[in-house]
Design a protein around this motif. Structure first.
Motif, mmCIF file in Angstrom:
data_model
loop_
_atom_site.group_PDB
_atom_site.id
_atom_site.type_symbol
_atom_site.label_atom_id
_atom_site.label_comp_id
_atom_site.label_asym_id
_atom_site.label_seq_id
_atom_site.Cartn_x
_atom_site.Cartn_y
_atom_site.Cartn_z
ATOM 1 N N TRP A 1 114.565 50.598 59.095
ATOM 2 C CA TRP A 1 113.915 51.080 57.877
ATOM 3 C C TRP A 1 114.109 52.588 57.704
ATOM 4 O O TRP A 1 114.387 53.077 56.622
ATOM 5 N N ASN A 2 113.982 53.326 58.811
ATOM 6 C CA ASN A 2 114.054 54.784 58.747
ATOM 7 C C ASN A 2 115.469 55.353 58.811
ATOM 8 O O ASN A 2 115.693 56.476 58.364
ATOM 9 N N LYS A 3 116.405 54.595 59.365
ATOM 10 C CA LYS A 3 117.742 55.156 59.578
ATOM 11 C C LYS A 3 118.861 54.331 58.956
ATOM 12 O O LYS A 3 120.024 54.510 59.303
ATOM 13 N N ALA A 4 118.535 53.454 58.043
ATOM 14 C CA ALA A 4 119.555 52.607 57.421
ATOM 15 C C ALA A 4 120.626 53.436 56.720
ATOM 16 O O ALA A 4 121.787 53.021 56.636
ATOM 17 N N GLY A 5 120.270 54.604 56.241
ATOM 18 C CA GLY A 5 121.236 55.471 55.573
ATOM 19 C C GLY A 5 122.341 55.954 56.491
ATOM 20 O O GLY A 5 123.394 56.382 56.029
ATOM 21 N N ARG A 6 122.127 55.873 57.795
ATOM 22 C CA ARG A 6 123.152 56.292 58.762
ATOM 23 C C ARG A 6 124.191 55.211 59.038
ATOM 24 O O ARG A 6 125.191 55.481 59.693
ATOM 25 N N PHE A 7 123.922 53.983 58.598
ATOM 26 C CA PHE A 7 124.882 52.901 58.840
ATOM 27 C C PHE A 7 126.142 53.129 58.019
ATOM 28 O O PHE A 7 126.085 53.378 56.815
ATOM 29 N N ASP A 8 127.289 53.036 58.683
ATOM 30 C CA ASP A 8 128.581 53.204 58.026
ATOM 31 C C ASP A 8 129.411 51.949 58.269
ATOM 32 O O ASP A 8 129.897 51.729 59.387
ATOM 33 N N PRO A 9 129.588 51.107 57.240
ATOM 34 C CA PRO A 9 130.333 49.860 57.430
ATOM 35 C C PRO A 9 131.807 50.077 57.784
ATOM 36 O O PRO A 9 132.489 49.150 58.210
ATOM 37 N N GLU A 10 132.293 51.302 57.644
ATOM 38 C CA GLU A 10 133.673 51.613 58.031
ATOM 39 C C GLU A 10 133.789 51.790 59.547
ATOM 40 O O GLU A 10 134.875 51.663 60.100
#
Length: 184
Positions: free
Chosen positions: A62-71
């Motif tokens: 919830w807090n760090k989903a923005g850090r996920f990089d599908p590349e």
């Protein structure tokens, strides 16, 4: 649903979680919680503690989903790494040490899915296996035990009978070699 479609839907859901979408987090939980719970339970061997760690994992999502990089990684790989790390952190916090030798692990029945089943496609699995098989045997064994069985570096060093610094060096060199092999 094929693997690529599933991966794309999960990646999009994680991106929506970064925008604080409750329904997206529910989707991610519904489609990954069983697998992540299996990983955490296999490391901790305590259902209640595994449930606590799993809750921490989804709070982190919830807090760090923005850090996920599908590349850089598939969504399930990112989530499994997070769950594994949280479980190992919990082991360290409670001061647990693995008492049984690595050789005895084969005789212990385990209904949880193997970590190797977490690799999403046969092609990725074959490539990863090929890269690991190209490592020195003791390094390959250390990587497999640490990352697929959840043993801490300290416990692995004790089991193999080498200093902790040596084990960390083996795994570090192995990971550098793996990265080079997988990027080739």
């Amino acid at each position: 649903m094929d693997v690529e479609t599933s991966r794309a839907l999960l990646s999009r859901a994680i991106a929506r979680v970064a925008n604080r979408d409750d329904d997206a987090l529910k989707y991610v939980y519904r489609h990954t919680s069983a697998k992540l719970f299996g990983v955490v339970l296999r490391i901790l061997h305590d259902r209640e503690e595994a449930e606590d760690v799993l809750q921490d994992v989804y709070l982190t999502v919830w807090n760090k989903a923005g850090r996920f990089d599908p590349e850089k990684a598939s969504p399930i790989t990112w989530l499994v790494a997070m769950a594994r790390n949280r479980a190992i952190d919990r082991l360290r916090a409670r001061g647990s040490r693995v008492m049984a030798g690595v050789d005895e692990a084969e005789a212990v029945p385990d209904s949880a899915p193997l970590a190797s089943t977490l690799v999403e496609t046969d092609e990725e699995k074959a490539r990863l296996d090929g890269c690991i098989d190209g490592l020195e045997p003791k390094h390959a064994s250390a990587v497999r035990t640490a990352f697929f069985e959840g043993l801490t570096y300290d416990a692995l060093a004790q089991a193999v009978g080498v200093p902790l610094g040596t084990m960390k060096s083996w795994i570090r060199r192995a990971l550098i070699s793996l990265r080079a092999c997988l990027e080739a």
